[in-house]
Motif scaffolding. Structure first.
Motif, PDB file in Angstrom:
ATOM      1  N   ASN A 180       2.248  11.467  -5.187  1.00  0.00           N
ATOM      2  CA  ASN A 180       0.855  11.137  -4.912  1.00  0.00           C
ATOM      3  C   ASN A 180       0.755   9.665  -4.550  1.00  0.00           C
ATOM      4  N   ARG A 181      -0.451   9.178  -4.244  1.00  0.00           N
ATOM      5  CA  ARG A 181      -0.572   7.813  -3.727  1.00  0.00           C
ATOM      6  C   ARG A 181      -0.116   6.765  -4.729  1.00  0.00           C
ATOM      7  N   LEU A 182      -0.469   6.989  -5.990  1.00  0.00           N
ATOM      8  CA  LEU A 182      -0.084   6.014  -7.015  1.00  0.00           C
ATOM      9  C   LEU A 182       1.437   5.969  -7.151  1.00  0.00           C
ATOM     10  N   GLN A 183       2.052   7.144  -7.140  1.00  0.00           N
ATOM     11  CA  GLN A 183       3.514   7.193  -7.252  1.00  0.00           C
ATOM     12  C   GLN A 183       4.173   6.510  -6.057  1.00  0.00           C
ATOM     13  N   THR A 184       3.639   6.761  -4.855  1.00  0.00           N
ATOM     14  CA  THR A 184       4.185   6.119  -3.667  1.00  0.00           C
ATOM     15  C   THR A 184       4.063   4.604  -3.789  1.00  0.00           C
ATOM     16  N   PHE A 185       2.916   4.160  -4.287  1.00  0.00           N
ATOM     17  CA  PHE A 185       2.680   2.722  -4.417  1.00  0.00           C
ATOM     18  C   PHE A 185       3.631   2.099  -5.438  1.00  0.00           C
ATOM     19  N   LEU A 186       3.725   2.731  -6.603  1.00  0.00           N
ATOM     20  CA  LEU A 186       4.521   2.146  -7.683  1.00  0.00           C
ATOM     21  C   LEU A 186       6.023   2.289  -7.465  1.00  0.00           C
ATOM     22  N   ARG A 187       6.438   3.417  -6.894  1.00  0.00           N
ATOM     23  CA  ARG A 187       7.872   3.666  -6.812  1.00  0.00           C
ATOM     24  C   ARG A 187       8.475   3.262  -5.477  1.00  0.00           C
ATOM     25  N   ILE A 188       7.659   3.212  -4.420  1.00  0.00           N
ATOM     26  CA  ILE A 188       8.224   2.896  -3.099  1.00  0.00           C
ATOM     27  C   ILE A 188       7.750   1.537  -2.607  1.00  0.00           C
ATOM     28  N   ILE A 189       6.420   1.334  -2.571  1.00  0.00           N
ATOM     29  CA  ILE A 189       5.906   0.117  -1.943  1.00  0.00           C
ATOM     30  C   ILE A 189       6.208  -1.114  -2.778  1.00  0.00           C
ATOM     31  N   ILE A 190       5.852  -1.092  -4.055  1.00  0.00           N
ATOM     32  CA  ILE A 190       6.075  -2.272  -4.894  1.00  0.00           C
ATOM     33  C   ILE A 190       7.556  -2.678  -4.953  1.00  0.00           C
ATOM     34  N   PRO A 191       8.466  -1.743  -5.212  1.00  0.00           N
ATOM     35  CA  PRO A 191       9.877  -2.171  -5.232  1.00  0.00           C
ATOM     36  C   PRO A 191      10.341  -2.760  -3.899  1.00  0.00           C
ATOM     37  N   SER A 192       9.845  -2.231  -2.776  1.00  0.00           N
ATOM     38  CA  SER A 192      10.267  -2.780  -1.489  1.00  0.00           C
ATOM     39  C   SER A 192       9.746  -4.197  -1.298  1.00  0.00           C
ATOM     40  N   LEU A 193       8.577  -4.481  -1.892  1.00  0.00           N
ATOM     41  CA  LEU A 193       7.980  -5.802  -1.711  1.00  0.00           C
ATOM     42  C   LEU A 193       8.412  -6.782  -2.796  1.00  0.00           C
ATOM     43  N   MET A 194       9.167  -6.306  -3.765  1.00  0.00           N
ATOM     44  CA  MET A 194       9.516  -7.128  -4.924  1.00  0.00           C
ATOM     45  C   MET A 194      10.127  -8.483  -4.551  1.00  0.00           C
TER      46      MET A 194
ATOM     47  N   PHE B  95      21.656   8.879  -5.366  1.00  0.00           N
ATOM     48  CA  PHE B  95      21.249   9.847  -6.384  1.00  0.00           C
ATOM     49  C   PHE B  95      19.729   9.824  -6.583  1.00  0.00           C
ATOM     50  N   GLU B  96      19.173   8.602  -6.751  1.00  0.00           N
ATOM     51  CA  GLU B  96      17.731   8.494  -7.007  1.00  0.00           C
ATOM     52  C   GLU B  96      16.914   8.945  -5.803  1.00  0.00           C
ATOM     53  N   ASN B  97      17.437   8.721  -4.601  1.00  0.00           N
ATOM     54  CA  ASN B  97      16.753   9.203  -3.411  1.00  0.00           C
ATOM     55  C   ASN B  97      16.588  10.716  -3.454  1.00  0.00           C
ATOM     56  N   VAL B  98      17.680  11.395  -3.760  1.00  0.00           N
ATOM     57  CA  VAL B  98      17.638  12.851  -3.753  1.00  0.00           C
ATOM     58  C   VAL B  98      16.835  13.364  -4.956  1.00  0.00           C
ATOM     59  N   ALA B  99      16.867  12.590  -6.059  1.00  0.00           N
ATOM     60  CA  ALA B  99      16.144  13.022  -7.262  1.00  0.00           C
ATOM     61  C   ALA B  99      14.642  12.752  -7.149  1.00  0.00           C
ATOM     62  N   PHE B 100      14.253  11.895  -6.199  1.00  0.00           N
ATOM     63  CA  PHE B 100      12.852  11.475  -6.096  1.00  0.00           C
ATOM     64  C   PHE B 100      11.848  12.632  -6.104  1.00  0.00           C
ATOM     65  N   PRO B 101      12.015  13.630  -5.216  1.00  0.00           N
ATOM     66  CA  PRO B 101      11.031  14.716  -5.218  1.00  0.00           C
ATOM     67  C   PRO B 101      10.952  15.466  -6.545  1.00  0.00           C
ATOM     68  N   LEU B 102      12.046  15.476  -7.310  1.00  0.00           N
ATOM     69  CA  LEU B 102      12.012  16.152  -8.610  1.00  0.00           C
ATOM     70  C   LEU B 102      11.300  15.291  -9.642  1.00  0.00           C
ATOM     71  N   ARG B 103      11.521  13.972  -9.557  1.00  0.00           N
ATOM     72  CA  ARG B 103      10.939  13.062 -10.543  1.00  0.00           C
ATOM     73  C   ARG B 103       9.435  12.881 -10.379  1.00  0.00           C
ATOM     74  N   VAL B 104       8.907  13.043  -9.161  1.00  0.00           N
ATOM     75  CA  VAL B 104       7.473  12.809  -8.965  1.00  0.00           C
ATOM     76  C   VAL B 104       6.646  14.071  -9.242  1.00  0.00           C
ATOM     77  N   ARG B 105       7.298  15.136  -9.642  1.00  0.00           N
ATOM     78  CA  ARG B 105       6.527  16.352  -9.938  1.00  0.00           C
ATOM     79  C   ARG B 105       5.668  16.159 -11.174  1.00  0.00           C
ATOM     80  N   LYS B 106       4.614  16.965 -11.242  1.00  0.00           N
ATOM     81  CA  LYS B 106       3.762  16.927 -12.426  1.00  0.00           C
ATOM     82  C   LYS B 106       4.582  17.329 -13.643  1.00  0.00           C
ATOM     83  N   LYS B 107       4.229  16.766 -14.770  1.00  0.00           N
ATOM     84  CA  LYS B 107       5.063  16.906 -15.957  1.00  0.00           C
ATOM     85  C   LYS B 107       5.497  18.351 -16.250  1.00  0.00           C
TER      86      LYS B 107
END
Lengths: 278, 366
Positions: A180-194, B95-107
């Motif tokens: 979702n947008r928050l996840q994209t922001f926290l996990r992709i955008i912020i680390p890239s801009l770190m 590894f984390e790239n491929v795991a990404f779609p699994l990790r962002v799933r709802k709990k």
């Protein structure tokens, strides 16, 4: 032997390298070493006494704490400003873009007076904040505001190119992979801009530690409470205590150096890792 | 999964990227969208993925297995997408790239750590890069990165795999390898796949069916054999493979190409009209002496025998270039000289009448 030169189509390595070393020595290294030479006029006990004096210690705490908070404030709000300026198109964008540079351009004393006028008890903002119990002028909060003001352009200008270079496809990839947008922001955008965020943070922080002009007006300079280290240096100089002033300056210098070194090391680690080192 | 694209239109400002496009993609097949840049193929792929919207006033729709997904966001469509420039997350390990779609799933849908480990390793083994889990994308070659991107796309267990010029950024040799590897992978896992490419060779080699696109429209849909040997339109004829184009006139059962006249019984009308003739280089032969009116006199300009066949470039008296592809032994037998005048004979030609270009007249041997 270290290989300094690589073949280049443009000649002039010797002369430009020589110039760089000379210029940096004259402008930066010699004045800085003079600082230590001056400070060494004190005995070790005198030095320790000067730099650990209660009033001086209070000023360190105040300076570093407010500078750190100001840099944090800038990191958050500067990020929003930079993001808005890069990602959106709106009327007046160029004007806002120019306004960001104002703290660079304005004499710090001018901004100090302006901020004091606004936030003092009868000022535009102060008259509403004071009844709420929020004291800005002549309080640490005012120092943070002044420091954040002068540090803002550093964050914005270092983040802008980094935001521009963000991989749009990586964001799309994240979305399609279910983030979702928050996840994209926290996990992709912020680390890239770190790396850029850290650089901007460090610059803003360093600027805040060294800030004098705008802070002395709004802080009120009450010993033990709103007195920053730079002011102590100036007042020691006023009392012709040059050695004492340089002693404090040395501590400030080393502390800033350590902080910047740490930030740079973290930043190097982050970018080196993703660029392919181990 | 069955994908049904119905009457999709998409404009960017005044530019119509897609103009009333409809297409059906069947369960388990690998379809290639083929066309020049600006033909709308990538836009169509992105619309199927949900990365792009259709025009506001457009009545069209996208349906997956009969369910309308036109307004469903990309992340909820169950599609895997592979980008031309990989779009790997640079700050994460393989590894984390491929795991990404699994990790962002709802709990409640998120697998436990051990399960994630197992699934990622399985996917990395599938793309034959099991040993690179700890590397960062920057430490991999282009081909490896694209395979990781594919593994990541497959981690969502997509019902459809969309590939946007996946080999476009790679060297010719790596591209060739990955191409056949992708085909084998598809035969193994059978996920419905749509591949965008501007490389006809790639499309012809990999796809079950090819959709040839031009200027926001579909020109032809068919098997590689169909689109190559029975092109429906002039565009398909010209886009797929090399072809010689001649402009002549046709009427009274006779076609005229410069000095050459050819019997053409399928157009018996008295009214003469312009027509375009298409001949593939390998359908032409070179003769030393003319033995009838069907031949075109031409001068040899260039010869290139490097390859599995020899390419000879000639020029007619009017200056029209002709490319002929000869088997190597036939080429040696002729021992052509530069600037020599010879005769070109055609074994087959296709004729398109300009104002009825969509209906190709039957192939006609001259």
């Amino acid at each position: 032997m270290l290989a300094f030169r690589k073949y280049s189509v443009l000649p002039g390595f010797r002369i430009t390298f020589g110039f760089t070393v000379t210029y940096l020595s004259l402008m930066v290294l010699i004045p800085l070493s003079a600082l230590f030479v001056k400070a060494s006029g004190l005995t070790w006990t005198q030095f320790l006494e000067t730099v650990t004096n209660a009033r001086v210690m209070a000023s360190y705490r105040l300076t570093f704490a407010t500078a750190l908070l100001a840099a944090c404030v800038n990191a958050v709000f500067g990020f929003i400003v930079a993001w808005t300026l890069v990602r959106y198109r709106f009327p007046g964008k160029r004007l806002i873009d120019a306004v960001v540079d104002l703290p660079f351009a304005m004499p710090t004393a001018v901004s100090g007076i302006a901020l004091t006028a606004i936030y003092s008890k009868n000022g535009w903002m102060g008259q509403y904040l004071e009844p709420l119990g929020i004291k800005v002028a002549f309080a640490p909060l005012g120092i943070i505001i002044a420091m954040a003001f002068v540090g803002l352009p550093f964050i914005v200008r270092t983040l802008e190119p980094a935001i521009q270079d963000l991989d749009k496809e990586a964001e799309e990839a994240a979305a399609i992979l279910g983030a979702n947008r928050l996840q994209t922001f926290l996990r992709i955008i912020i680390p890239s801009l770190m790396p850029a965020l850290l650089t901007g943070f460090a610059q803003s922080f360093a600027r805040a530690i060294g800030e004098y002009g705008s802070v002395v007006f709004i802080s009120g300079n009450m010993p033990m409470r709103t007195e920053i280290s730079s002011l102590l240096i100036v007042s020691k100089l006023d009392q012709h205590d040059t050695a004492g002033a340089t002693a404090i300056a040395c501590v400030l210098l080393v502390a800033s150096f350590v902080v910047l070194g740490t930030v740079n090391a973290v930043q190097w680690y982050i970018s080196h890792r993703s660029r392919g080192g181990n | 999964m069955n994908i049904d694209v119905r009457s999709i239109t998409r404009s960017f400002g005044a530019f119509r990227a897609l103009n009333d496009v409809s297409l059906n993609i069947r369960e388990g097949e690998l379809v290639a969208l083929l066309g020049p840049s600006g033909s709308g193929k990538t836009t169509l792929l992105r619309i199927i993925a949900g990365l792009e919207t259709i025009d506001a006033g457009c009545e069209g729709s996208i349906a997956f297995d009969g369910h309308d997904v036109t307004d469903r966001p990309a992340g909820k469509r169950g599609v895997g997408f592979v980008f031309q420039h990989y779009a790997l997350f640079r700050h994460m390990t393989v590894f984390e790239n491929v795991a990404f779609p699994l990790r962002v799933r709802k709990k409640k849908h998120r697998p436990v750590e051990a399960e994630i480990q197992r699934r990622v390793q399985e996917l990395l083994d599938l793309v034959q890069l099991g040993g690179l889990a700890k590397r960062f994308p920057a430490q991999l070659s282009g081909g490896q990165r694209q395979r990781i991107a594919l593994a990541r796309a497959l981690a969502v267990e997509p019902r459809v795999l969309l590939l946007d010029e996946p080999f476009g950024a790679l060297d010719a040799q790596v591209r060739q390898e990955l191409r056949s590897w992708l085909r084998r992978l598809h035969d193994e896992i059978h996920v419905t796949s749509v591949l965008v490419t501007h490389d006809q060779e790639e499309a012809l080699e990999v796809a079950d069916r090819i959709v040839v696109m031009n200027k926001g429209r579909i020109e032809q849909v068919g098997s590689p054999e169909e689109v190559f040997h029975h092109p429906a339109t002039e565009f398909v004829m010209e886009f797929l493979g090399q072809v010689n184009v001649f402009h002549g006139r046709i009427g009274d059962g006779v076609a005229r190409l410069g000095e050459m006249t050819i019997d053409y019984p399928s157009y018996p009308h008295a009214e003469e009209r312009a027509a375009t003739f298409y001949m593939r280089p390998h359908e032409l032969d070179i003769l030393r002496t003319a033995n009838g009116p069907g031949q075109l006199a031409a001068q040899v300009v260039r010869m290139n025998p490097a390859g599995s066949s020899a390419k000879v470039t000639l020029q007619t008296r009017e200056g029209t270039p002709i490319i002929v592809e000869l088997p190597l032994d036939r080429y040696r037998e002729l021992s052509l000289q530069r600037n020599e005048y010879v005769f070109v004979q055609s074994r087959a030609a296709r004729v398109f009448l300009p104002d009825a270009s969509s209906e190709a007249l039957p192939d006609y041997a001259i």
